[in-house]
Design a protein around this motif. Structure first.
Motif, mmCIF file in Angstrom:
data_model
loop_
_atom_site.group_PDB
_atom_site.id
_atom_site.type_symbol
_atom_site.label_atom_id
_atom_site.label_comp_id
_atom_site.label_asym_id
_atom_site.label_seq_id
_atom_site.Cartn_x
_atom_site.Cartn_y
_atom_site.Cartn_z
ATOM 1 N N ALA A 182 0.824 -1.222 0.000
ATOM 2 C CA ALA A 182 0.000 0.000 0.000
ATOM 3 C C ALA A 182 0.853 1.264 0.000
ATOM 4 C CB ALA A 182 -0.944 -0.017 1.198
ATOM 5 N N HIS A 183 2.047 1.177 0.608
ATOM 6 C CA HIS A 183 2.886 2.375 0.742
ATOM 7 C C HIS A 183 3.759 2.608 -0.491
ATOM 8 C CE1 HIS A 183 5.550 -0.951 1.651
ATOM 9 N NE2 HIS A 183 6.567 -0.141 1.359
ATOM 10 N N ILE A 184 3.797 1.646 -1.401
ATOM 11 C CA ILE A 184 4.759 1.732 -2.506
ATOM 12 C C ILE A 184 4.265 2.719 -3.566
ATOM 13 C CG2 ILE A 184 5.840 0.470 -4.413
ATOM 14 C CD1 ILE A 184 5.947 -1.966 -2.563
ATOM 15 N N LYS A 185 5.121 3.676 -3.867
ATOM 16 C CA LYS A 185 4.807 4.681 -4.888
ATOM 17 C C LYS A 185 5.677 4.421 -6.115
ATOM 18 C CE LYS A 185 2.579 7.967 -2.092
ATOM 19 N NZ LYS A 185 1.591 6.977 -1.607
ATOM 20 N N THR A 186 5.074 4.468 -7.286
ATOM 21 C CA THR A 186 5.824 4.272 -8.526
ATOM 22 C C THR A 186 6.174 5.647 -9.087
ATOM 23 O OG1 THR A 186 4.463 2.327 -8.923
ATOM 24 C CG2 THR A 186 5.759 3.150 -10.783
ATOM 25 N N PRO A 187 7.439 5.887 -9.391
ATOM 26 C CA PRO A 187 7.791 7.196 -9.967
ATOM 27 C C PRO A 187 7.090 7.392 -11.313
ATOM 28 C CG PRO A 187 9.756 5.896 -9.461
ATOM 29 C CD PRO A 187 8.589 4.997 -9.283
ATOM 30 N N PRO A 188 6.476 8.546 -11.551
ATOM 31 C CA PRO A 188 5.740 8.752 -12.806
ATOM 32 C C PRO A 188 6.627 8.942 -14.033
ATOM 33 C CG PRO A 188 5.578 10.708 -11.410
ATOM 34 C CD PRO A 188 6.321 9.677 -10.625
ATOM 35 N N GLY A 189 7.914 9.149 -13.847
ATOM 36 C CA GLY A 189 8.822 9.321 -15.000
ATOM 37 C C GLY A 189 8.770 8.096 -15.906
#
Lengths: 264, 202
Positions: free
Chosen positions: A228-235
């Motif tokens: 749930a905490h994992i963010k994917t870089p939008p680049g």
């Protein structure tokens, strides 16, 4: 559509020979390729129809399921063997396009095309499937080489796709474009002898990719909370009228959590 | 379907019953029966194929690039199948090939040799409409009617596939057919009606 000559070979050897011509193209289910031809985005000299090669069918053996390259999405979705052994793949196939498309479109055609928004690449990569061609066997990690790009040579034909069993857990969730029903973001999660693998389609400009951070998190704790905490870089993610790169980055976590919950 | 039950005939009749307009017929008899187009001039690319359409043998001379949709409409004179988007998005051209619904615009006619093609013209049994056709009329499941042949061909297939278990399931499995008039609620009503009739009989 530009004019072309039509050939329907009855052996793989003949098909490959015809495809060696520089402007020849293979025709599988045609659900992407016929629209491409209608838009005159491609001008083949010869269309090589693969329907006469006997490449459709599903074979379940003890330690693997083999799906013929010309097997339709509809047949895959309807297969009781696939539903039992790899429910995520069954669900994915039944959710591609619409029923009319599923009766014609094939797994081999989709994988050869490798559309960055197609569903099957996510299943094949997450399940570490093997692409079997007339010449060799290609592992999923080597096969996908970017948007519309694969390890296939121009005169190389996919004959089947092998999925190793057992698959302990599998599920696919996608946020589909409401009009085209292509995946804006699709996430396939799998736990098998190959370990935990998470593959994301629809999001990246480079096509399907593995989400290693999620794989590591899920290896220790198979639960939606673990990622749930994992963010994917939008680049490097797609940004278009349907959604920004930031939106797609957000969707990856949402879809991955739903897929893990569905496979729990 | 008998000649008196064409869509144009139905429109003509409903206009007549609406009153006042009957003196200005919308459709002349000459337009009502559409003859098959003459065979195009033969080019070197053309090939001879034989289709089985609605149980009848249909020999055609076509270029390999001709879609099943164009072969049906332009050469066989079966204009019940409609061309909407011509790219597989709208479902107006839905027909059955070997009992399975497909978009005829995304199907090359040459690939259909030896396979059984069913179009909207092949659904009725003589004078008797197919139950789905009758239900579409009963439930007013169309407005302009352009998508209707495709909707009906998809709906008959959906019922055969066993996907009419709930309204949500009907909607999901009719997702390949777009109706710009927005007759979706009545379309679902018509399909549900036929499904429940069939269940009642079973």
């Amino acid at each position: 559509m530009y004019d072309f000559t039509y050939q329907k070979p009855s052996s793989i050897a003949d098909a490959v020979k015809l495809l060696a011509e520089p402007e020849a193209k293979a025709l599988a289910g045609g659900q992407t390729f016929i629209p491409v031809l209608k838009q005159r985005l491609n001008k083949p000299s010869t269309l090589v129809d693969l329907a006469g090669l006997g490449l459709a069918g599903i074979k379940a053996e003890g330690d693997k399921i083999t799906i013929g390259a010309m097997t339709t999405h509809g047949a895959i979705a309807a297969s009781p063997e696939i539903k039992k052994a790899i429910p995520g793949l069954s669900m994915m196939a039944g959710w591609i396009g619409d029923t009319q498309v599923r009766h014609c479109g094939t797994m081999g055609g989709s994988l050869a095309n490798n559309d960055p928004s197609a569903c099957y690449p996510a299943a094949v990569l997450a399940l570490n499937a093997t692409i079997v061609t007339d010449k060799r066997r290609i592992g999923a990690d080597e096969y996908f080489q970017g948007m519309f790009t694969t390890a296939l040579a121009t005169d190389e034909l996919i004959t089947s796709i092998e999925f190793a069993l057992p698959v302990e857990k599998s599920a696919y969730e996608k946020f589909r474009n409401p009009a085209s029903r292509y995946a804006m973001v699709g996430v396939f999660v799998a736990k098998s002898a190959a370990g935990v693998r998470v593959a994301v389609t629809g999001a990246s400009q480079n096509g399907v990719f593995r989400h290693t951070e999620m794989e590591q998190a899920l290896s220790g704790n198979w639960s939606p909370d673990a990622i749930a905490h994992i963010k994917t870089p939008p680049g490097g993610l797609n940004s278009d009228i349907h959604g920004s790169a930031e939106y797609r980055a957000h969707l990856i976590t949402v879809m991955a959590k739903r897929a893990v919950a569905a496979a729990s | 379907m008998k000649p008196g039950l064409t869509r144009r005939g139905l429109i003509g009749r409903s206009v007549a019953t609406a009153g006042g307009l009957a003196a200005v017929p919308l459709v002349t008899p000459a337009e009502a029966a559409i003859p098959a187009a003459p065979a195009p001039v033969r080019t070197p690319e053309m090939v001879d194929i034989v289709l089985q359409v609605n149980g009848r043998r249909l020999p055609l001379t076509i270029e390999p690039r001709v879609s099943l949709l164009d072969a049906l409409r332009e050469q066989a004179g079966l204009t019940g199948t409609k061309k909407g988007c011509d790219r597989g998005s709208c479902g107006a051209c839905t027909v059955h090939v070997d009992g399975r619904r497909v978009n005829s615009c995304l199907t090359l006619a040459i690939r259909c040799q030896g396979r059984a093609v069913t179009t909207i013209e092949g659904l009725a049994e003589g004078d008797e409409l197919h139950p789905v056709q009758a239900a579409f009329i009963r439930h007013d499941a169309f407005q302009c009617g352009y998508c209707t042949p495709g909707q009906i061909m998809a709906a008959t297939a959906l019922l055969d596939e066993g996907h009419a278990g709930s309204d949500a399931e009907i909607r999901e499995y009719m997702a390949g057919n777009i109706c710009r008039c927005g007759a979706y609620n009545h379309i679902v009503d018509a399909i549900r009606d036929v499904a429940s009739q069939a269940a009642g009989k079973g």
